[in-house]
Design a protein around this motif. Structure first.
Motif, PDB file in Angstrom:
ATOM      1  N   LYS A 131       0.811  -1.219   0.000  1.00  0.00           N
ATOM      2  CA  LYS A 131       0.000   0.000   0.000  1.00  0.00           C
ATOM      3  C   LYS A 131       0.844   1.269   0.000  1.00  0.00           C
ATOM      4  CE  LYS A 131      -3.803  -0.172   2.659  1.00  0.00           C
ATOM      5  NZ  LYS A 131      -4.599  -0.455   3.880  1.00  0.00           N
ATOM      6  N   LEU A 132       2.143   1.139   0.240  1.00  0.00           N
ATOM      7  CA  LEU A 132       3.000   2.320   0.261  1.00  0.00           C
ATOM      8  C   LEU A 132       3.080   2.950  -1.125  1.00  0.00           C
ATOM      9  CD1 LEU A 132       6.026   1.003   2.374  1.00  0.00           C
ATOM     10  CD2 LEU A 132       4.267   2.619   3.104  1.00  0.00           C
ATOM     11  N   PRO A 133       3.275   4.266  -1.180  1.00  0.00           N
ATOM     12  CA  PRO A 133       3.510   4.900  -2.475  1.00  0.00           C
ATOM     13  C   PRO A 133       4.741   4.264  -3.131  1.00  0.00           C
ATOM     14  CG  PRO A 133       3.192   6.533  -0.745  1.00  0.00           C
ATOM     15  CD  PRO A 133       3.297   5.210  -0.067  1.00  0.00           C
ATOM     16  N   PRO A 134       4.754   4.147  -4.445  1.00  0.00           N
ATOM     17  CA  PRO A 134       5.830   3.412  -5.133  1.00  0.00           C
ATOM     18  C   PRO A 134       7.255   3.834  -4.778  1.00  0.00           C
ATOM     19  CG  PRO A 134       4.054   3.859  -6.643  1.00  0.00           C
ATOM     20  CD  PRO A 134       3.730   4.593  -5.378  1.00  0.00           C
ATOM     21  N   ARG A 135       7.543   5.127  -4.746  1.00  0.00           N
ATOM     22  CA  ARG A 135       8.912   5.549  -4.457  1.00  0.00           C
ATOM     23  C   ARG A 135       9.272   5.283  -2.995  1.00  0.00           C
ATOM     24  NH1 ARG A 135      11.695   8.568  -8.235  1.00  0.00           N
ATOM     25  NH2 ARG A 135      12.681   9.912  -6.711  1.00  0.00           N
ATOM     26  N   ALA A 136       8.342   5.509  -2.083  1.00  0.00           N
ATOM     27  CA  ALA A 136       8.601   5.214  -0.673  1.00  0.00           C
ATOM     28  C   ALA A 136       8.811   3.709  -0.497  1.00  0.00           C
ATOM     29  CB  ALA A 136       7.443   5.705   0.196  1.00  0.00           C
ATOM     30  N   ARG A 137       7.997   2.913  -1.187  1.00  0.00           N
ATOM     31  CA  ARG A 137       8.157   1.458  -1.132  1.00  0.00           C
ATOM     32  C   ARG A 137       9.522   1.048  -1.673  1.00  0.00           C
ATOM     33  NH1 ARG A 137       3.825  -0.236  -4.030  1.00  0.00           N
ATOM     34  NH2 ARG A 137       5.021  -0.248  -5.937  1.00  0.00           N
ATOM     35  N   ALA A 138       9.921   1.654  -2.800  1.00  0.00           N
ATOM     36  CA  ALA A 138      11.219   1.317  -3.399  1.00  0.00           C
ATOM     37  C   ALA A 138      12.351   1.630  -2.434  1.00  0.00           C
ATOM     38  CB  ALA A 138      11.404   2.050  -4.721  1.00  0.00           C
ATOM     39  N   VAL A 139      12.301   2.798  -1.803  1.00  0.00           N
ATOM     40  CA  VAL A 139      13.362   3.169  -0.856  1.00  0.00           C
ATOM     41  C   VAL A 139      13.365   2.208   0.330  1.00  0.00           C
ATOM     42  CG1 VAL A 139      14.167   4.945   0.757  1.00  0.00           C
ATOM     43  CG2 VAL A 139      13.450   5.598  -1.550  1.00  0.00           C
ATOM     44  N   LEU A 140      12.191   1.913   0.878  1.00  0.00           N
ATOM     45  CA  LEU A 140      12.101   0.998   2.019  1.00  0.00           C
ATOM     46  C   LEU A 140      12.667  -0.379   1.658  1.00  0.00           C
ATOM     47  CD1 LEU A 140      10.628   0.578   4.966  1.00  0.00           C
ATOM     48  CD2 LEU A 140       9.147  -0.838   3.553  1.00  0.00           C
ATOM     49  N   VAL A 141      12.250  -0.912   0.534  1.00  0.00           N
ATOM     50  CA  VAL A 141      12.705  -2.246   0.135  1.00  0.00           C
ATOM     51  C   VAL A 141      14.210  -2.240  -0.135  1.00  0.00           C
ATOM     52  CG1 VAL A 141      12.567  -3.979  -1.698  1.00  0.00           C
ATOM     53  CG2 VAL A 141      10.476  -3.040  -0.720  1.00  0.00           C
ATOM     54  N   LEU A 142      14.675  -1.257  -0.890  1.00  0.00           N
ATOM     55  CA  LEU A 142      16.101  -1.225  -1.215  1.00  0.00           C
ATOM     56  C   LEU A 142      16.962  -1.031   0.033  1.00  0.00           C
ATOM     57  CD1 LEU A 142      16.080   0.815  -4.536  1.00  0.00           C
ATOM     58  CD2 LEU A 142      16.445  -1.643  -4.260  1.00  0.00           C
ATOM     59  N   HIS A 143      16.515  -0.193   0.954  1.00  0.00           N
ATOM     60  CA  HIS A 143      17.317   0.074   2.149  1.00  0.00           C
ATOM     61  C   HIS A 143      17.158  -1.022   3.211  1.00  0.00           C
ATOM     62  CE1 HIS A 143      18.507   1.914   5.965  1.00  0.00           C
ATOM     63  NE2 HIS A 143      19.372   2.589   5.232  1.00  0.00           N
ATOM     64  N   ASP A 144      15.933  -1.265   3.631  1.00  0.00           N
ATOM     65  CA  ASP A 144      15.705  -2.151   4.773  1.00  0.00           C
ATOM     66  C   ASP A 144      15.751  -3.629   4.426  1.00  0.00           C
ATOM     67  OD1 ASP A 144      15.466   0.099   6.311  1.00  0.00           O
ATOM     68  OD2 ASP A 144      13.331  -0.128   6.732  1.00  0.00           O
ATOM     69  N   VAL A 145      15.373  -3.976   3.219  1.00  0.00           N
ATOM     70  CA  VAL A 145      15.340  -5.386   2.850  1.00  0.00           C
ATOM     71  C   VAL A 145      16.591  -5.786   2.067  1.00  0.00           C
ATOM     72  CG1 VAL A 145      14.056  -7.174   1.615  1.00  0.00           C
ATOM     73  CG2 VAL A 145      12.821  -5.391   2.848  1.00  0.00           C
ATOM     74  N   ALA A 160      18.016  13.154  -4.165  1.00  0.00           N
ATOM     75  CA  ALA A 160      19.084  13.488  -3.231  1.00  0.00           C
ATOM     76  C   ALA A 160      19.113  12.471  -2.098  1.00  0.00           C
ATOM     77  CB  ALA A 160      18.855  14.893  -2.673  1.00  0.00           C
ATOM     78  N   VAL A 161      20.275  12.336  -1.469  1.00  0.00           N
ATOM     79  CA  VAL A 161      20.416  11.427  -0.336  1.00  0.00           C
ATOM     80  C   VAL A 161      19.415  11.792   0.753  1.00  0.00           C
ATOM     81  CG1 VAL A 161      21.986  10.703   1.505  1.00  0.00           C
ATOM     82  CG2 VAL A 161      22.817  10.858  -0.841  1.00  0.00           C
ATOM     83  N   GLY A 162      19.253  13.086   0.996  1.00  0.00           N
ATOM     84  CA  GLY A 162      18.285  13.533   1.997  1.00  0.00           C
ATOM     85  C   GLY A 162      16.862  13.122   1.652  1.00  0.00           C
ATOM     86  N   SER A 163      16.532  13.156   0.372  1.00  0.00           N
ATOM     87  CA  SER A 163      15.194  12.727  -0.056  1.00  0.00           C
ATOM     88  C   SER A 163      15.009  11.240   0.169  1.00  0.00           C
ATOM     89  CB  SER A 163      14.971  13.053  -1.534  1.00  0.00           C
ATOM     90  OG  SER A 163      14.991  14.442  -1.730  1.00  0.00           O
ATOM     91  N   SER A 164      16.068  10.473  -0.073  1.00  0.00           N
ATOM     92  CA  SER A 164      16.003   9.029   0.178  1.00  0.00           C
ATOM     93  C   SER A 164      15.751   8.772   1.660  1.00  0.00           C
ATOM     94  CB  SER A 164      17.298   8.350  -0.280  1.00  0.00           C
ATOM     95  OG  SER A 164      17.283   6.984   0.054  1.00  0.00           O
ATOM     96  N   LYS A 165      16.465   9.479   2.501  1.00  0.00           N
ATOM     97  CA  LYS A 165      16.283   9.319   3.950  1.00  0.00           C
ATOM     98  C   LYS A 165      14.872   9.741   4.362  1.00  0.00           C
ATOM     99  CE  LYS A 165      21.140   9.835   5.134  1.00  0.00           C
ATOM    100  NZ  LYS A 165      22.164  10.661   5.805  1.00  0.00           N
ATOM    101  N   ALA A 166      14.389  10.833   3.792  1.00  0.00           N
ATOM    102  CA  ALA A 166      13.032  11.299   4.117  1.00  0.00           C
ATOM    103  C   ALA A 166      11.988  10.290   3.646  1.00  0.00           C
ATOM    104  CB  ALA A 166      12.781  12.667   3.480  1.00  0.00           C
ATOM    105  N   GLN A 167      12.173   9.725   2.447  1.00  0.00           N
ATOM    106  CA  GLN A 167      11.228   8.716   1.936  1.00  0.00           C
ATOM    107  C   GLN A 167      11.237   7.480   2.840  1.00  0.00           C
ATOM    108  OE1 GLN A 167       8.985   8.471  -0.511  1.00  0.00           O
ATOM    109  NE2 GLN A 167       9.315  10.455  -1.479  1.00  0.00           N
ATOM    110  N   LEU A 168      12.416   7.082   3.321  1.00  0.00           N
ATOM    111  CA  LEU A 168      12.498   5.923   4.212  1.00  0.00           C
ATOM    112  C   LEU A 168      11.763   6.209   5.519  1.00  0.00           C
ATOM    113  CD1 LEU A 168      13.558   3.092   4.840  1.00  0.00           C
ATOM    114  CD2 LEU A 168      15.666   4.174   5.684  1.00  0.00           C
ATOM    115  N   HIS A 169      12.003   7.374   6.080  1.00  0.00           N
ATOM    116  CA  HIS A 169      11.323   7.759   7.319  1.00  0.00           C
ATOM    117  C   HIS A 169       9.812   7.762   7.107  1.00  0.00           C
ATOM    118  CE1 HIS A 169      10.656   9.779  11.138  1.00  0.00           C
ATOM    119  NE2 HIS A 169       9.875  10.645  10.498  1.00  0.00           N
ATOM    120  N   ARG A 170       9.390   8.346   5.994  1.00  0.00           N
ATOM    121  CA  ARG A 170       7.968   8.413   5.654  1.00  0.00           C
ATOM    122  C   ARG A 170       7.385   7.010   5.473  1.00  0.00           C
ATOM    123  NH1 ARG A 170       5.475   9.162   0.430  1.00  0.00           N
ATOM    124  NH2 ARG A 170       3.355   9.869   0.751  1.00  0.00           N
TER     125      ARG A 170
END
Length: 183
Positions: A131-145, A160-170
């Motif tokens: 259910k996550l938005p696609p880019r947030a899901r991509a960041v979560l999967v790539l980082h955490d999984v 940007a790196v900061g955007s990646s971190k913000a998407q992961l937090h989100r």
């Protein structure tokens, strides 16, 4: 880059060379040896849409067959293939013009099938990630999984790196909300 791959089978390089020369049986052995790992990574990026993940996995192997002669052997074949497959999945996300903000409607998330997860709450977690938005899901999967660093995610997704971190937090916050946990 990606997390360490399972130990490469000793015949991978022989099969890679043979397949690059057109040996379909060698490529079939490579496919069988690596399809489960590739499918698992693509499935998570595809939001647990099994049909789409199967299509993307096949697309990744088609591209691997087409590009095999360009494989230089600077990394393990499994690493090269994994990266190619992740790129196929990320290009699919981009090509769909996925809205990076909205959550998917639960009615559009496919039913649970066989996945690499074993937890009792697997179905609930899959639905929440799906259910996550696609880019947030991509960041979560790539980082955490998958174990990518934010620099790699940012470069791959054009953020940007900061955007990646913000998407992961989100993404983590949205998961907590969807799963009913308190932030």
């Amino acid at each position: 880059m990606p997390p360490p791959a399972p130990a490469a089978e000793p015949h991978d390089m022989d099969d890679v060379q043979a397949a690059a020369s057109g040996d379909r049986a060698a490529f079939q052995r490579l496919y069988r040896a690596h399809v489960d790992r590739i499918y698992g990574a693509v499935l998570r990026l595809a939001g647990y849409d099994h049909a789409r993940a199967e299509d993307l996995t096949q697309e990744a192997f088609i591209r691997a067959w087409q590009k095999l002669s360009g494989f230089r052997g600077d990394s393990a074949f499994s690493t090269w293939l994994y990266r190619l497959a992740v790129n196929v999945a990320l290009m699919d996300i981009r090509s769909r013009g996925s809205d990076p903000v909205t959550m998917m409607d639960e009615d559009h998330i496919p039913d649970h099938g066989e996945t690499p997860f074993c937890a009792a709450e697997r179905d609930e977690l899959e639905r929440a990630i799906g259910k996550l938005p696609p880019r947030a899901r991509a960041v979560l999967v790539l980082h955490d999984v998958e174990g990518w660093r934010h620099e790699e995610i940012g470069a791959e997704l054009g953020m940007a790196v900061g955007s990646s971190k913000a998407q992961l937090h989100r993404a983590r916050g949205l998961l907590r909300k969807v799963l009913g946990e308190r932030s």
